[in-house]
Design an enzyme around this catalytic site. Structure first.
Site, mmCIF file in Angstrom:
data_model
loop_
_atom_site.group_PDB
_atom_site.id
_atom_site.type_symbol
_atom_site.label_atom_id
_atom_site.label_comp_id
_atom_site.label_asym_id
_atom_site.label_seq_id
_atom_site.Cartn_x
_atom_site.Cartn_y
_atom_site.Cartn_z
ATOM 1 N N LYS A 1 20.310 -31.448 -23.381
ATOM 2 C CA LYS A 1 21.303 -31.565 -22.293
ATOM 3 C C LYS A 1 22.416 -30.555 -22.498
ATOM 4 C CE LYS A 1 24.786 -34.754 -22.482
ATOM 5 N NZ LYS A 1 26.142 -34.278 -22.203
ATOM 6 N N ASN A 2 22.930 -30.479 -23.715
ATOM 7 C CA ASN A 2 24.132 -29.672 -23.949
ATOM 8 C C ASN A 2 23.846 -28.192 -24.109
ATOM 9 O OD1 ASN A 2 25.588 -31.946 -23.634
ATOM 10 N ND2 ASN A 2 25.995 -32.270 -25.810
ATOM 11 N N ARG B 1 32.098 -33.165 -17.614
ATOM 12 C CA ARG B 1 32.874 -32.224 -18.417
ATOM 13 C C ARG B 1 32.315 -30.818 -18.298
ATOM 14 N NH1 ARG B 1 37.533 -31.448 -21.367
ATOM 15 N NH2 ARG B 1 37.176 -29.742 -22.811
ATOM 16 N N CYS C 1 33.122 -38.392 -20.297
ATOM 17 C CA CYS C 1 33.125 -39.753 -20.861
ATOM 18 C C CYS C 1 34.546 -40.133 -21.291
ATOM 19 C CB CYS C 1 32.245 -39.774 -22.099
ATOM 20 S SG CYS C 1 30.530 -39.884 -21.674
ATOM 21 N N ARG D 1 40.385 -35.141 -23.575
ATOM 22 C CA ARG D 1 39.548 -33.968 -23.251
ATOM 23 C C ARG D 1 40.314 -32.913 -22.446
ATOM 24 N NH1 ARG D 1 33.436 -35.585 -22.598
ATOM 25 N NH2 ARG D 1 33.228 -33.655 -23.768
ATOM 26 N N PRO D 2 41.412 -32.444 -23.002
ATOM 27 C CA PRO D 2 42.182 -31.397 -22.319
ATOM 28 C C PRO D 2 41.399 -30.075 -22.271
ATOM 29 C CG PRO D 2 42.991 -31.717 -24.541
ATOM 30 C CD PRO D 2 41.966 -32.781 -24.314
ATOM 31 N N ILE D 3 41.894 -29.117 -21.513
ATOM 32 C CA ILE D 3 41.207 -27.808 -21.449
ATOM 33 C C ILE D 3 42.155 -26.692 -21.881
ATOM 34 C CG2 ILE D 3 39.526 -28.521 -19.681
ATOM 35 C CD1 ILE D 3 41.295 -27.076 -17.606
ATOM 36 N N ASP D 4 43.159 -27.047 -22.657
ATOM 37 C CA ASP D 4 44.157 -26.041 -23.070
ATOM 38 C C ASP D 4 43.547 -24.886 -23.860
ATOM 39 O OD1 ASP D 4 43.669 -28.169 -24.901
ATOM 40 O OD2 ASP D 4 45.287 -27.432 -26.163
ATOM 41 N N ASP E 1 28.370 -36.707 -31.710
ATOM 42 C CA ASP E 1 27.494 -37.291 -30.688
ATOM 43 C C ASP E 1 26.478 -38.251 -31.278
ATOM 44 O OD1 ASP E 1 27.293 -34.408 -28.455
ATOM 45 O OD2 ASP E 1 28.862 -35.863 -28.892
ATOM 46 N N ARG F 1 22.752 -40.266 -17.924
ATOM 47 C CA ARG F 1 23.360 -38.914 -17.844
ATOM 48 C C ARG F 1 22.716 -37.986 -18.874
ATOM 49 N NH1 ARG F 1 29.651 -38.758 -18.339
ATOM 50 N NH2 ARG F 1 29.058 -36.573 -18.476
HETATM 51 C C1 EPZ Z 1 30.688 -30.573 -26.059
HETATM 52 O O1 EPZ Z 1 31.846 -31.074 -25.425
HETATM 53 C C2 EPZ Z 1 29.581 -31.575 -25.745
HETATM 54 N N1 EPZ Z 1 29.396 -31.657 -24.294
HETATM 55 C C3 EPZ Z 1 29.959 -32.949 -26.291
HETATM 56 O O2 EPZ Z 1 28.855 -33.818 -26.060
HETATM 57 C C4 EPZ Z 1 30.166 -32.831 -27.803
HETATM 58 O O3 EPZ Z 1 30.591 -34.087 -28.303
HETATM 59 C C5 EPZ Z 1 31.243 -31.769 -28.085
HETATM 60 O O4 EPZ Z 1 30.856 -30.522 -27.486
HETATM 61 C C6 EPZ Z 1 31.441 -31.554 -29.576
HETATM 62 O O5 EPZ Z 1 30.228 -31.176 -30.160
HETATM 63 C C7 EPZ Z 1 28.683 -30.708 -23.659
HETATM 64 O O6 EPZ Z 1 28.212 -29.760 -24.269
HETATM 65 C C8 EPZ Z 1 28.492 -30.878 -22.175
HETATM 66 P P1 EPZ Z 1 34.826 -29.545 -27.591
HETATM 67 P P2 EPZ Z 1 33.197 -30.182 -25.362
HETATM 68 O O7 EPZ Z 1 35.514 -28.637 -26.641
HETATM 69 O O8 EPZ Z 1 32.832 -28.757 -25.194
HETATM 70 C C9 EPZ Z 1 39.320 -30.958 -28.044
HETATM 71 C C10 EPZ Z 1 27.737 -35.721 -25.288
HETATM 72 O O9 EPZ Z 1 27.762 -36.899 -25.656
HETATM 73 N N2 EPZ Z 1 39.636 -29.898 -27.070
HETATM 74 O O10 EPZ Z 1 34.142 -28.965 -28.784
HETATM 75 O O11 EPZ Z 1 34.102 -30.798 -24.372
HETATM 76 C C11 EPZ Z 1 38.525 -32.089 -27.403
HETATM 77 O O12 EPZ Z 1 39.380 -32.994 -26.733
HETATM 78 C C12 EPZ Z 1 29.024 -34.933 -25.175
HETATM 79 O O13 EPZ Z 1 26.688 -35.081 -25.024
HETATM 80 C C13 EPZ Z 1 40.977 -29.633 -26.780
HETATM 81 O O14 EPZ Z 1 41.870 -30.266 -27.310
HETATM 82 O O15 EPZ Z 1 33.759 -30.426 -26.814
HETATM 83 C C14 EPZ Z 1 37.850 -32.703 -28.600
HETATM 84 O O16 EPZ Z 1 38.752 -33.570 -29.245
HETATM 85 C C15 EPZ Z 1 30.255 -35.768 -25.497
HETATM 86 N N3 EPZ Z 1 41.260 -28.666 -25.870
HETATM 87 C C16 EPZ Z 1 37.548 -31.492 -29.492
HETATM 88 O O17 EPZ Z 1 38.438 -30.458 -29.057
HETATM 89 C C17 EPZ Z 1 40.278 -27.931 -25.262
HETATM 90 O O18 EPZ Z 1 40.602 -27.033 -24.455
HETATM 91 C C18 EPZ Z 1 36.114 -30.986 -29.378
HETATM 92 O O19 EPZ Z 1 35.868 -30.680 -28.021
HETATM 93 C C19 EPZ Z 1 38.927 -28.214 -25.570
HETATM 94 C C20 EPZ Z 1 38.627 -29.199 -26.492
#
Ligand code: EPZ
Length: 420
Positions: free
Chosen positions: A22-23, A93, A117, A122-125, A307, A401
């Site tokens: 999926k990812n 997301r 979820c 889950r900010p996008i900063d 995950d 999902r």
């Molecule tokens: C991806 O999410 C996966 N989703 C998630 O899988 C997975 O848990 C995660 O990577 C970590 O491996 C998809 O690929 C669609 P991150 P992503 O950005 O990219 C914080 C599942 O169950 N963060 O690595 O959103 C964030 O809040 C899903 O399949 C910021 O603070 O993960 C988190 O605490 C759940 N600001 C941490 O970083 C940002 O701009 C890791 O998030 C971006 C992230």
């Protein structure tokens, strides 16, 4: 709303081929926007997040159709729109990676704030900081983000945290350029690596794939490409957990065991027999004396994957002794504990440091529980497979999902499971 009904006490045993990841599929679907023509994606998982991404791509102007055996044909010859509707994009997301893809192809994009979820804010900063440092103009409104590429992305950018999505977005936004971009402190999850391999197969020039430093030499055009998605390491780990929970014996095929080594190591330490092959994993829990209680801390790859945290929490509920889980990646990913406690588990959540303490019990019991998110829902299915009697798991849509036909898959492996 659909529910999954599980009648516990039946070992999960047999052989299966794992679904596509999926990812990996989601960012690769977004990346198909960069290709002025046909992208063929093989082994694409038939899950609702993929169906949602397909709807978004169609809204943007792509022509998309399924062929037999999970092959998706995407024609991105004409991308007319650069704005996503909240209705679709707000559902998940991974819509955020369309920002980078649209910037690459159309030099501008509007993306509503992404959904996802309830595992954290889950900010996008980090996404926006990296894109700004690449020279992209970013304007945040209360509904979403408008981004515009007025010059070729270039220079060296360091991510403040190895965010998977932010790494993917930065790569996608940097492909089309007459310059070079160096990204440091990148995520190295297999789903990032796979996106880079896909792009290079289409003619991109990305160096350092698999390392924390990616060097993207800009190109002016990508070619049409056919790509086969790798097996889903988290889905594989989930079905293996079902075999562990029920003392089954399971072979999972079409999976690279190296992508799951921290999880397989844990299953072995818990007392299960594991044998790995080049593209398959065999686990036998049938001869295990008891399930060892262990401590787990989640970390970015190659650490123990967040995950898989909920699924392992389910295993720990029947382990021999006290286990501990520390979740370092998402700040609110223990919601499954309360549902597992309804089934007779003994889990307490402590603050400072935030951790889950799980006291093993002999047997879980049936209950009506509610899936809090995708992986938490899968964890409840795993627990229900061991619980005495019939457990009902509501909000099955969360599970659908990310897991392709989880009910049919478990039934084929001896589980008594129905979707209602
Ligand atoms: C991806 O999410 C996966 N989703 C998630 O899988 C997975 O848990 C995660 O990577 C970590 O491996 C998809 O690929 C669609 P991150 P992503 O950005 O990219 C914080 C599942 O169950 N963060 O690595 O959103 C964030 O809040 C899903 O399949 C910021 O603070 O993960 C988190 O605490 C759940 N600001 C941490 O970083 C940002 O701009 C890791 O998030 C971006 C992230």
């Amino acid at each position: 709303m659909s529910s999954i009904i599980v009648h516990g006490g039946h070992p999960i045993t047999g052989e299966m081929k794992i679904q596509g990841s999926k990812n990996a599929a989601l960012p690769i679907l977004a990346a198909s926007i960069l290709i002025h023509g046909i992208t063929v994606i093989k082994h694409c998982p038939k899950i609702t997040d993929v169906f949602c991404m397909i709807e978004i791509l169609k809204q943007l102007g792509c022509q998309i159709s399924w062929e037999e055996n999970s092959t998706l044909i995407i024609d991105s010859s004409s991308i007319e729109k650069v704005r996503l509707s909240l209705e679709e994009a707000g559902k998940m997301r991974s819509s955020i990676t369309l920002l980078g893809a649209l910037l690459g192809r159309k030099r501008e994009a509007f993306i509503p704030y992404p959904g996802g979820c309830s595992i954290g804010k889950r900010p996008i900063d980090i996404h926006l900081t990296v894109l700004k440092e690449l020279g992209i103009e970013i304007e945040q409104t209360e509904k979403g983000v408008y981004a515009k590429k007025t010059k070729a992305p270039s220079g060296k950018v360091m991510l403040s945290f190895p965010s998977v999505g932010a790494t993917q977005n930065a790569v996608l936004a940097s492909i089309y350029s007459d310059s070079q971009v160096i990204l440091k402190n990148c995520a190295i999850e297999p789903e990032v690596t796979e996106l880079c391999y896909f792009l290079n197969q289409a003619g991109a020039k990305i160096e350092g794939i698999g390392s924390k430093t990616l060097i993207i030499h800009g190109v002016s055009r990508l070619q049409e490409v056919t790509y086969e998605i790798r097996g889903d390491r988290i889905a594989a780990g989930t079905y293996l957990a079902a075999a562990v929970m029920t003392r089954g014996s399971l072979t999972v095929k079409k999976i690279d065991p190296k992508e799951l080594s921290s999880v397989l190591e844990l299953y072995q330490k818990m007392g299960n027999f594991v044998k790995v092959y080049q593209d398959a994993i065999f686990l036998d829990a049938s001869k295990r004396k008891y399930l060892e209680a262990l401590n787990v801390t989640t970390e970015p790859y190659p650490g123990f994957p967040t995950d898989m945290q909920s699924q392992v929490m389910s295993l720990m509920t029947i382990a021999n002794g006290k286990s501990e889980i520390i979740e370092n990646v998402f700040e609110d990913r223990f919601k499954t504990a309360a549902e597992l406690n309804k089934m007779g588990a003994e889990i307490t959540i402590e603050e400072n440091p935030k951790r889950a303490l799980i006291q093993g019990v002999k047997q879980l019991s049936k209950a009506e529980v509610i899936a809090p998110d995708l992986r938490g829902g899968a964890a409840l299915v795993i627990a229900a497979l061991q619980a005495e009697g019939e457990t009902k798991i509501e909000n099955a849509f969360y599970i659908e999902r990310g897991y392709e036909d989880i009910v049919g898959t478990l039934r084929d492996l001896g589980g008594i499971v129905v979707l209602r």
